[in-house]
Write a protein that holds these residues in place. Structure first.
Motif, short mmCIF file in Angstrom:
data_model
loop_
_atom_site.label_atom_id
_atom_site.label_comp_id
_atom_site.label_asym_id
_atom_site.label_seq_id
_atom_site.Cartn_x
_atom_site.Cartn_y
_atom_site.Cartn_z
N ASN A 77 -5.27 -1.76 2.69
CA ASN A 77 -5.96 -2.96 2.45
C ASN A 77 -4.84 -3.95 1.69
O ASN A 77 -3.79 -3.54 1.48
CB ASN A 77 -7.27 -2.96 1.62
N GLN A 78 -5.23 -5.19 1.70
CA GLN A 78 -4.53 -6.26 1.12
C GLN A 78 -4.04 -6.07 -0.22
O GLN A 78 -3.15 -6.33 -0.57
CB GLN A 78 -5.14 -7.69 1.36
N ALA A 79 -5.08 -5.69 -1.26
CA ALA A 79 -4.79 -5.43 -2.65
C ALA A 79 -3.67 -4.08 -2.85
O ALA A 79 -2.83 -4.44 -3.59
CB ALA A 79 -6.02 -4.99 -3.28
N GLU A 80 -3.99 -3.05 -2.00
CA GLU A 80 -2.85 -1.99 -2.35
C GLU A 80 -1.55 -2.17 -1.71
O GLU A 80 -0.69 -1.67 -2.22
CB GLU A 80 -3.51 -0.71 -1.69
N ALA A 81 -1.53 -3.02 -0.64
CA ALA A 81 -0.53 -3.41 0.03
C ALA A 81 0.27 -4.73 -0.34
O ALA A 81 1.46 -4.89 0.01
CB ALA A 81 -0.55 -3.53 1.62
N PHE A 82 -0.21 -5.25 -1.58
CA PHE A 82 0.43 -6.48 -2.17
C PHE A 82 2.11 -6.05 -2.56
O PHE A 82 2.70 -6.85 -2.51
CB PHE A 82 -0.22 -6.92 -3.20
N THR A 83 1.77 -4.98 -3.36
CA THR A 83 3.53 -4.44 -3.61
C THR A 83 3.74 -2.94 -2.81
O THR A 83 3.27 -2.14 -3.25
CB THR A 83 3.58 -3.99 -5.05
N PRO A 84 4.40 -3.28 -1.63
CA PRO A 84 4.66 -2.17 -0.84
C PRO A 84 5.32 -0.97 -1.60
O PRO A 84 6.26 -0.88 -2.49
CB PRO A 84 5.61 -2.53 0.09
N ASN A 85 4.74 0.13 -1.60
CA ASN A 85 5.48 1.18 -2.17
C ASN A 85 5.00 2.67 -1.24
O ASN A 85 4.44 2.61 0.03
CB ASN A 85 4.84 1.67 -3.49
N LEU A 86 5.39 3.82 -1.65
CA LEU A 86 5.28 4.99 -0.82
C LEU A 86 4.08 5.73 -1.20
O LEU A 86 3.88 6.98 -0.74
CB LEU A 86 6.44 5.90 -1.39
N GLN A 87 3.24 5.29 -1.92
CA GLN A 87 1.99 6.00 -2.40
C GLN A 87 1.04 5.91 -1.23
O GLN A 87 0.81 4.93 -0.40
CB GLN A 87 1.03 5.16 -3.58
N LEU A 88 0.02 6.85 -1.14
CA LEU A 88 -0.96 7.08 -0.07
C LEU A 88 -2.06 6.07 -0.41
O LEU A 88 -2.21 6.03 -1.37
CB LEU A 88 -1.40 8.57 0.01
N PRO A 89 -2.70 5.47 0.58
CA PRO A 89 -3.69 4.49 0.57
C PRO A 89 -5.04 5.28 0.05
O PRO A 89 -5.25 6.63 0.44
CB PRO A 89 -3.93 3.92 1.99
N GLU A 90 -5.82 4.67 -0.67
CA GLU A 90 -7.19 5.18 -1.15
C GLU A 90 -8.13 5.26 0.01
O GLU A 90 -8.75 6.54 0.30
CB GLU A 90 -7.81 4.21 -2.16
N HIS A 91 -8.12 4.38 0.88
CA HIS A 91 -8.92 4.40 2.19
C HIS A 91 -7.88 3.87 3.20
O HIS A 91 -7.44 2.83 3.48
CB HIS A 91 -9.97 3.51 2.02
N TRP A 92 -7.53 4.88 4.28
CA TRP A 92 -6.87 4.62 5.50
C TRP A 92 -7.81 3.84 6.45
O TRP A 92 -8.89 3.82 6.70
CB TRP A 92 -6.74 5.73 6.35
N GLN A 93 -7.03 2.50 6.58
CA GLN A 93 -7.65 1.47 7.91
C GLN A 93 -6.47 1.05 8.69
O GLN A 93 -6.54 -0.13 9.04
CB GLN A 93 -7.90 0.25 6.89
N LEU A 94 -5.66 2.13 9.11
CA LEU A 94 -4.72 1.51 10.07
C LEU A 94 -5.34 1.02 11.32
O LEU A 94 -4.80 -0.08 12.07
CB LEU A 94 -3.82 2.99 10.35
N THR A 95 -6.34 1.72 12.03
CA THR A 95 -6.94 1.25 13.16
C THR A 95 -7.41 -0.38 12.84
O THR A 95 -7.29 -1.30 13.81
CB THR A 95 -8.00 2.07 13.53
N ASP A 96 -8.27 -0.65 11.80
CA ASP A 96 -8.79 -2.00 11.64
C ASP A 96 -7.47 -2.97 11.55
O ASP A 96 -7.94 -3.85 12.03
CB ASP A 96 -9.44 -1.77 10.23
N ASN A 97 -6.55 -2.75 10.99
CA ASN A 97 -5.24 -3.51 10.65
C ASN A 97 -4.75 -3.81 12.01
O ASN A 97 -4.28 -4.85 12.36
CB ASN A 97 -4.23 -3.01 9.70
N LEU A 98 -4.51 -2.88 12.88
CA LEU A 98 -3.81 -2.97 14.28
C LEU A 98 -4.69 -3.81 15.07
O LEU A 98 -4.22 -4.59 15.89
CB LEU A 98 -3.89 -1.60 14.87
#
Length: 280
Positions: free
Chosen positions: A42-63
């Protein structure tokens, strides 16, 4: 003693390819992983790009968000509008020129060949190109952009194809001429089918350059015709994707899919085109 040396040699021969594979995976895998997981946050987690896994996967929603709100459809057809004629033009003209340059071993042809491939190392003058297109009334048009791309990448095709044509036995052409074939028919029926592997390789390279180009497109057609990278630059600057790295990386994934599919389909011809010179 000889057994120990043999064992060390076997370990050394095995370690070299393994090390090469590990380095390749690090150089290629880390960027791919960064793009994938950032596009899944999500926007908050991706604000600083890093190699950590997301807490909630939302790849489909972003696409889906990128596809519906990012004007990708019009930009996709804009990219096709300038890429397909450009690639077709440089392949046809470049292969014909390469055939002539490869078969006529004169000083004049050697000079013409050196002049033709000089475009690989000499960067285009952007200001001069834009001013010339304005004088011709082609600035901001698809025809002008196609002409720029053809002028930029014709050298690449000539460089690839000329060396390949020199490996083709000239006896094939002589036999066709003895059967009454014209030069145009010799090229179309004899030479062109043999050029499929190297032309497939050149096609992928040129498609990659044109598909991802934003610099020249910004100066030549910026604001008039949308291409995918130019559209990404514009919407990101306008604020839709501002600081929204999850949407930017999702856009990059969608933008890369057509080239990835093309590469998978043409992989057999690409590999044979790269290795054919050594085999012959």
């Amino acid at each position: 003693m000889s057994t120990i040396r043999s064992a060390r040699g076997s370990v050394g021969r095995l370690a070299q390819p393994v090390a090469a594979i590990v380095v390749a995976l690090l150089l290629l895998g880390i960027p791919f992983w960064l793009v994938l997981i950032t596009a899944s946050k999500n926007q908050a987690e991706a604000f600083t790009p890093n190699l950590q896994l997301p807490e909630h996967w939302q790849l489909t929603d972003n696409l889906v968000t990128v596809f519906t709100d990012g004007r990708m459809v019009s930009a996709f057809f804009g990219s096709l509008l300038v890429m397909v004629p450009s690639v077709a033009g440089v392949l046809i003209l470049g292969s014909m020129a390469s055939w002539v340059l490869a078969r006529r071993a004169t000083r004049l042809m050697a000079f013409v060949y050196a002049l033709a491939i000089s475009g690989i190392v000499l960067p285009p003058a952007v200001v001069t190109i834009v001013l010339l297109l304005r004088q011709l009334g082609l600035a901001g048009t698809a025809i002008g952009m196609i002409a720029v791309y053809m002028g930029m990448y014709l050298s690449t095709v000539i460089f690839f194809v000329t060396g390949f044509v020199r490996t083709i036995p000239i006896e094939l052409e002589e036999a066709a001429r003895m059967d009454g074939a014209s030069p145009a028919k010799v090229f179309r029926k004899v030479i062109l089918p043999l050029l499929v592997p190297v032309l497939a390789t050149a096609t992928i390279l040129i498609c990659l350059y044109i598909w991802n180009d934003v610099f020249y497109a910004l100066f030549v057609i910026g604001g008039r015709i949308d291409t995918l990278p130019l559209n990404l630059f514009q919407v990101a600057s306008a604020g839709l994707y501002l600081q929204n790295w999850h949407l930017i990386f999702a856009y990059i994934i969608l933008m890369s899919l057509p080239l990835l599919i093309t590469f998978v389909i043409a992989q057999r011809w690409i590999i044979s085109g790269i290795t054919s010179g050594a085999v012959k």
